[in-house]
Design a protein around this motif. Sequence first.
Motif, PDB file in Angstrom:
ATOM      1  N   PRO A 118       4.316 -26.811   0.385  1.00  0.00           N
ATOM      2  CA  PRO A 118       4.838 -26.580  -0.694  1.00  0.00           C
ATOM      3  C   PRO A 118       4.019 -25.580  -1.361  1.00  0.00           C
ATOM      4  O   PRO A 118       2.179 -25.410  -0.973  1.00  0.00           O
ATOM      5  CB  PRO A 118       5.574 -28.120  -1.135  1.00  0.00           C
ATOM      6  N   ALA A 119       4.529 -25.001  -2.417  1.00  0.00           N
ATOM      7  CA  ALA A 119       3.742 -24.212  -3.227  1.00  0.00           C
ATOM      8  C   ALA A 119       2.947 -23.473  -2.831  1.00  0.00           C
ATOM      9  O   ALA A 119       1.898 -22.544  -3.080  1.00  0.00           O
ATOM     10  CB  ALA A 119       2.661 -25.513  -4.410  1.00  0.00           C
ATOM     11  N   ALA A 120       3.625 -22.715  -1.813  1.00  0.00           N
ATOM     12  CA  ALA A 120       2.817 -21.545  -1.361  1.00  0.00           C
ATOM     13  C   ALA A 120       2.611 -20.312  -2.234  1.00  0.00           C
ATOM     14  O   ALA A 120       3.347 -20.056  -3.173  1.00  0.00           O
ATOM     15  CB  ALA A 120       3.441 -20.922   0.329  1.00  0.00           C
ATOM     16  N   SER A 131      13.906 -23.321  -1.575  1.00  0.00           N
ATOM     17  CA  SER A 131      14.740 -22.833  -2.436  1.00  0.00           C
ATOM     18  C   SER A 131      14.729 -21.396  -1.533  1.00  0.00           C
ATOM     19  O   SER A 131      15.491 -20.854  -2.704  1.00  0.00           O
ATOM     20  CB  SER A 131      12.994 -22.264  -3.474  1.00  0.00           C
ATOM     21  N   GLY A 132      14.781 -20.861  -0.575  1.00  0.00           N
ATOM     22  CA  GLY A 132      14.710 -19.663   0.043  1.00  0.00           C
ATOM     23  C   GLY A 132      14.222 -19.316   1.172  1.00  0.00           C
ATOM     24  O   GLY A 132      13.717 -19.984   2.148  1.00  0.00           O
ATOM     25  N   LEU A 182      -0.113 -23.381 -11.407  1.00  0.00           N
ATOM     26  CA  LEU A 182       1.014 -22.162 -11.960  1.00  0.00           C
ATOM     27  C   LEU A 182       2.100 -22.324 -10.837  1.00  0.00           C
ATOM     28  O   LEU A 182       3.221 -23.146 -10.988  1.00  0.00           O
ATOM     29  CB  LEU A 182       1.000 -21.143 -12.405  1.00  0.00           C
ATOM     30  N   ARG A 183       1.674 -21.899  -9.620  1.00  0.00           N
ATOM     31  CA  ARG A 183       3.164 -22.525  -8.079  1.00  0.00           C
ATOM     32  C   ARG A 183       3.091 -23.707  -8.289  1.00  0.00           C
ATOM     33  O   ARG A 183       4.471 -23.880  -7.777  1.00  0.00           O
ATOM     34  CB  ARG A 183       2.012 -22.165  -7.094  1.00  0.00           C
ATOM     35  N   HIS A 184       2.418 -24.815  -8.363  1.00  0.00           N
ATOM     36  CA  HIS A 184       2.741 -26.174  -8.075  1.00  0.00           C
ATOM     37  C   HIS A 184       3.828 -26.611  -9.384  1.00  0.00           C
ATOM     38  O   HIS A 184       4.845 -27.662  -8.455  1.00  0.00           O
ATOM     39  CB  HIS A 184       1.712 -27.009  -8.414  1.00  0.00           C
ATOM     40  N   ASN A 185       3.987 -26.357 -10.286  1.00  0.00           N
ATOM     41  CA  ASN A 185       4.323 -26.436 -11.715  1.00  0.00           C
ATOM     42  C   ASN A 185       6.129 -25.722 -10.831  1.00  0.00           C
ATOM     43  O   ASN A 185       6.954 -26.881 -11.281  1.00  0.00           O
ATOM     44  CB  ASN A 185       3.930 -26.288 -12.714  1.00  0.00           C
ATOM     45  N   GLN A 186       5.948 -24.694 -11.139  1.00  0.00           N
ATOM     46  CA  GLN A 186       7.199 -23.765 -10.622  1.00  0.00           C
ATOM     47  C   GLN A 186       7.533 -24.839  -9.790  1.00  0.00           C
ATOM     48  O   GLN A 186       9.208 -25.145  -9.677  1.00  0.00           O
ATOM     49  CB  GLN A 186       6.853 -23.002  -9.958  1.00  0.00           C
ATOM     50  N   SER A 187       7.220 -25.396  -8.288  1.00  0.00           N
ATOM     51  CA  SER A 187       7.602 -25.190  -6.855  1.00  0.00           C
ATOM     52  C   SER A 187       8.297 -26.856  -7.294  1.00  0.00           C
ATOM     53  O   SER A 187       9.293 -27.504  -6.650  1.00  0.00           O
ATOM     54  CB  SER A 187       7.108 -25.621  -5.976  1.00  0.00           C
ATOM     55  N   ALA A 218       9.121 -28.427 -10.550  1.00  0.00           N
ATOM     56  CA  ALA A 218      10.606 -28.098 -10.817  1.00  0.00           C
ATOM     57  C   ALA A 218      11.052 -27.687 -10.884  1.00  0.00           C
ATOM     58  O   ALA A 218      12.959 -27.981 -10.574  1.00  0.00           O
ATOM     59  CB  ALA A 218      10.129 -26.967 -12.608  1.00  0.00           C
ATOM     60  N   ARG A 219      11.609 -26.983  -8.897  1.00  0.00           N
ATOM     61  CA  ARG A 219      12.923 -26.769  -8.952  1.00  0.00           C
ATOM     62  C   ARG A 219      13.004 -27.330  -7.412  1.00  0.00           C
ATOM     63  O   ARG A 219      14.202 -27.318  -6.810  1.00  0.00           O
ATOM     64  CB  ARG A 219      12.450 -25.012  -8.271  1.00  0.00           C
ATOM     65  N   SER A 220      12.525 -27.703  -7.643  1.00  0.00           N
ATOM     66  CA  SER A 220      12.867 -28.596  -5.869  1.00  0.00           C
ATOM     67  C   SER A 220      13.573 -30.539  -6.307  1.00  0.00           C
ATOM     68  O   SER A 220      13.593 -31.027  -7.279  1.00  0.00           O
ATOM     69  CB  SER A 220      11.163 -29.863  -5.460  1.00  0.00           C
TER      70      SER A 220
END
Length: 324
Positions: A161-163, A171-172, A206-211, A213-215
């Motif tokens: 996750p959060a690559a 997510s896509g 940032l990627r961790h927090n983005q993922s 929030a979307r998961s």
Amino acid sequence: MVVSLLKPYCLIAFSLLVSPTAQAWPSISQQPLTSPPWANDHGHNELFIPTPKHIIPGKKPLQYDKKRHYYEPHHNDADHGTYKRAPCPALNTLANRGFIPRSGKHITYENLAQAARDVYNFGDDNIMLVLVPAFALHPNQTHIDLDQFADDKVQHAINCPAAPTRLDRESGNNIDLNTTLLDSMLSFSEDGETLTLEDMAEYHHLRHNQSRARSKSWQFGNSDATCALAQYTNLIGVLGRNGRHGLQTLYIEDVKEFYTSEDLPDAYERRELPYYAIEATQLIDRMTHHIGYQIMRPFPSGDHDGRDVEPVKALYEEEPNCVD
């Protein structure tokens, strides 16, 4: 569950790396399908032997037949599925250069392992960390296609996750490069020329927090954190070259070429000392220290129970304490 699956394969693979009797293994056709299909592979990292004039291992230009290993890029499922590609630019580079089948299909584990040694001098233990779970999660397969490194079976194992430059699977498109994410990662360079571990730690956060929030079913256990952060440390370990940060200087121009072209950067130099897991672990720990947490090793039971070991607010984001 993943850990229990891997135990027998880890033991077999480790024994092959250290046992002088490994050559006694029968051919693949004679082995039970439960044995790792690279069990008859005799390849291993070459030793770095220091001399009085060359004590410290460095990097040297990669020597290879450029007529045979010409550059021919392809995207996943190109030409009506003729070509397969992975979410990993390092694997795709091997296919685009013909170090593994250019189709990205029906690749032997032996071929993948030896290509990673030949091109990147990736350590045998690091290779095992990828190929052992790939085999365990795709049982009874002596070959693998590159897109299987992103399928449902390998989530939270070798597809993390959060690559850095790929969306999460839920997510896509988690195989093809997301150029918006790449541009975002490069923008975290403090000096505009290189990416330090601290730069990448802040981008990862940032990627961790983005993922997160979307998961819909977020989990980021100790093994997830290790898997996600290794994608950054491997960049430094493999692509880093001599510069202001020593041999671990990661230049933006190299990273951009590696991700967009999925090819070896023009300035690429191969390590003389293999990139082993102990070095990767040290780099990962520097990143987590900057963010403000520590990965537990060995991974505790219940590591995939939905926990998140990384704080939402990083240590570097906190206001300093004022002292009168």
